[in-house]
Design an enzyme around this catalytic site. Structure first.
Site, PDB file in Angstrom:
ATOM      1  N   GLY A   1       0.815  -1.214   0.000  1.00  0.00           N
ATOM      2  CA  GLY A   1       0.000   0.000   0.000  1.00  0.00           C
ATOM      3  C   GLY A   1       0.844   1.257   0.000  1.00  0.00           C
ATOM      4  O   GLY A   1       1.920   1.293  -0.601  1.00  0.00           O
ATOM      5  N   SER A   2       0.376   2.280   0.711  1.00  0.00           N
ATOM      6  CA  SER A   2       1.022   3.590   0.697  1.00  0.00           C
ATOM      7  C   SER A   2       2.046   3.721   1.814  1.00  0.00           C
ATOM      8  O   SER A   2       1.984   3.024   2.832  1.00  0.00           O
ATOM      9  CB  SER A   2      -0.026   4.695   0.858  1.00  0.00           C
ATOM     10  OG  SER A   2      -0.558   4.687   2.179  1.00  0.00           O
TER      11      SER A   2
ATOM     12  N   VAL B   1       0.441   4.816   5.339  1.00  0.00           N
ATOM     13  CA  VAL B   1      -0.089   3.725   6.166  1.00  0.00           C
ATOM     14  C   VAL B   1       1.049   2.830   6.650  1.00  0.00           C
ATOM     15  O   VAL B   1       1.009   2.307   7.766  1.00  0.00           O
ATOM     16  CB  VAL B   1      -1.133   2.910   5.382  1.00  0.00           C
ATOM     17  CG1 VAL B   1      -1.632   1.727   6.202  1.00  0.00           C
ATOM     18  CG2 VAL B   1      -2.296   3.799   4.961  1.00  0.00           C
TER      19      VAL B   1
ATOM     20  N   GLU C   1       5.604  -3.310   0.841  1.00  0.00           N
ATOM     21  CA  GLU C   1       5.632  -3.154  -0.613  1.00  0.00           C
ATOM     22  C   GLU C   1       4.872  -1.879  -0.946  1.00  0.00           C
ATOM     23  O   GLU C   1       3.644  -1.854  -0.928  1.00  0.00           O
ATOM     24  CB  GLU C   1       5.014  -4.378  -1.288  1.00  0.00           C
ATOM     25  CG  GLU C   1       5.743  -5.683  -1.001  1.00  0.00           C
ATOM     26  CD  GLU C   1       7.176  -5.671  -1.486  1.00  0.00           C
ATOM     27  OE1 GLU C   1       7.488  -4.885  -2.411  1.00  0.00           O
ATOM     28  OE2 GLU C   1       7.992  -6.434  -0.953  1.00  0.00           O
TER      29      GLU C   1
ATOM     30  N   CYS D   1       1.556   0.083  -8.679  1.00  0.00           N
ATOM     31  CA  CYS D   1       2.677   0.639  -7.915  1.00  0.00           C
ATOM     32  C   CYS D   1       3.941   0.709  -8.752  1.00  0.00           C
ATOM     33  O   CYS D   1       4.830   1.521  -8.471  1.00  0.00           O
ATOM     34  CB  CYS D   1       2.918  -0.179  -6.647  1.00  0.00           C
ATOM     35  SG  CYS D   1       3.320  -1.916  -6.953  1.00  0.00           S
TER      36      CYS D   1
END
Length: 517
Positions: free
Chosen positions: A207-208, A211, A229, A263
């Site tokens: 994710g980001s 977070v 990741e 991503c």
């Protein structure tokens, strides 16, 4: 043992897991891991087969769910979600015994010369896998395959944004997988926060970076290792000698695949000024050839996953203070549609398009004069997840690769480094922590347990290490712990010796040649 196939409809809603049941799920999975069931080799293979069949038996339903969530075409769903999981399960089924085998290493110390040095591959325990919405099948279930292969138990948190796909996985999961060892939790921030209160033996998150920092903070309370990741602004550097038509196709693929919601997608392009117009013309032709005059009507062009993400992407475009839209720009908020959009002459410091990962179908193009200028600009940002470089000259390729840190590199193509599971995948710095895929997934979810196995004999050889110490025992210790002077000199000076030897061989060669002539 095959699982009987059954019909299932794609659910329209995703039911969140009750907060009251999360503790029970974690406890059940932990207790069943302690029994040793997930470590059994037959069990691992059986569960990997079941995971494979979960998707294989209902492949059509997954295509339907992915289309509902993001407008994914069958081709994109197959490439981005279905095939990676199916092939990863088959890889582990075919290689798991070799991966799990103890590794014997040669002892280095004299005192251990007749003993066994073994590296054992033990599972970590109970792992928490936090998936992401852009590839809602691949991103939670590919790590799960690695965790199962390594003998772990797992809690899987699916994406709450890709509603239909997550609901379908949730419905199928207990019919295929043993939920005493592997369980799914659904929900948003409250459910994820509740999960992070418990101790896990590893946390895998996609994710980001925002977070990710929260997850690392929660993991630190339990000293839990994490794999992150993430993403970043992955550039595509195009050099002067690149084939513009080919590059346009491959950059468009890397940008507009999955509607730019990848991503590893191309975030922006750096191109020589004199190549800008030909490149834009080639991009325009590519987009028209692929999606027609109106991409909104194309069956092969997807949608943004939610209105919230649509608004975020449009805010980046609206906040820009440089550049002109030369391709696309059409939008429909209700339909979550953003046309393939190209913006030229963007300033590298633009406060809109160049401040954060775009994660959508908007491609900024920045021009440069010299390749060194492009490299210098990219180095001012955090290391990206991937650097793409389009160059025929190896010298130009090296200029980019050698001086730009990144999670990975892809030369003269896009996205394919992510699809090639023989390569470890992951970021560096802000783009991620840790790597997985194939063998590296197995290693990621494994503890390499070092074992020295000695026999209860030759005790007289151990006398030098026991008190009381003396000058004699010190000599014995030095003899057993330190390499001899001869060995030390050989290692330190072997390069010089080798070069001297080669020099004399060359002299001898020319001497003999001269004599023969």
């Amino acid at each position: 043992m095959a699982v009987a196939r059954f019909t299932v409809e794609v659910p329209e809603t995703l039911e969140y897991t009750s907060l009251d049941t999360i503790e029970d799920s974690v406890s059940v999975v932990r207790n069943n891991y302690i029994t040793g069931r997930p470590r059994n080799m037959y069990w691992r293979k059986f569960q990997l087969h079941r995971l494979h069949q979960l998707v294989k038996d209902h492949e059509e339903k997954f295509y339907e769910a992915l289309a509902k969530d993001m407008g994914k075409s069958r081709h994109e769903a197959l490439m981005g979600d279905i095939s990676p999981l199916l092939e990863e399960c088959l890889y582990f089924l075919d290689n798991i015994e070799k991966l799990a085998k103890d590794e014997k290493v040669q002892p280095r110390q004299i005192t251990n010369r007749f003993d066994q040095c073994i590296i054992r591959k033990d599972p970590l325990g109970v792992v928490l896998i936090l998936g992401c919405w852009n590839y809602p099948v691949q991103l939670p279930l590919v790590p799960l395959a690695g965790a199962i292969a390594a003998g772990n138990a797992a809690i899987i948190k699916l994406s709450e944004t890709a509603v239909h796909t997550s609901a379908l996985i949730t419905k199928l999961f207990p019919k295929y997988m043993d939920i005493s060892c592997y369980r799914i939790v659904n929900g948003g921030v409250p459910e994820t926060t509740a999960l992070l209160e418990y101790k896990f033996d590893h946390i895998f998150y996609t994710g980001s970076s925002t977070v990710a920092k929260i997850i690392m903070t929660a993991a630190a309370k339990h000293l839990t290792p994490v794999t992150l990741e993430l993403g970043g602004k992955s550039p595509a550097v195009i050099t002067a000698d690149a084939n513009i038509k080919t590059v346009a196709n491959r950059v468009a693929f890397g940008k507009f695949f999955n509607t730019g919601q990848s991503c590893v997608g191309v975030d922006y392009v750096l191109i020589p000024k004199n190549k800008l117009e030909p490149f834009v013309d080639a991009l325009r032709k590519t987009i028209t050839d692929w999606f027609g005059a109106n991409p909104k009507e194309s069956k092969d062009y997807g949608r943004i996953v939610s209105v919230r993400h649509f608004d975020r992407i449009m805010d980046l475009l609206d906040r820009r203070q440089s550049g002109s839209i030369v391709i696309g720009g059409d939008t429909d908020r209700e339909a979550r549609y953003i046309a393939p959009t190209v913006v030229t002459n963007v300033s590298f410091n633009d406060p809109g398009l160049m401040t954060e990962e775009i994660f959508g179908p908007i491609l900024p193009i920045v021009t440069y004069n010299e390749l060194e200028d492009a490299v210098a600009m990219i180095k001012r940002q955090e290391p990206p997840l991937t650097v793409y470089v389009f160059a025929n000259k190896k010298e130009d390729q090296r200029k980019v690769i050698d001086y730009l840190p990144s999670g990975g590199v892809c030369v003269n193509d896009t996205l394919m480094q992510f699809a090639e599971f023989s390569l470890p995948f992951g970021g560096v710095g802000n783009s991620g922590l840790g790597k997985y895929h194939g063998k590296r997934s197995y290693e990621l979810f494994t503890h390499e347990r070092s074992m020295l196995i000695k026999k209860q004999r030759f005790e007289f050889l151990m006398r030098a290490r026991y008190p009381p110490y003396s000058a004699h025992t010190l000599k014995l210790l030095r003899a057993s712990l330190l390499s001899s002077s001869l060995t030390t000199n050989r290692i330190i000076y072997k390069r010089g010796i080798k070069n001297t030897f080669i020099f004399f061989l060359v002299i001898l060669f020319f001497y003999i040649r001269k004599r023969l002539l």
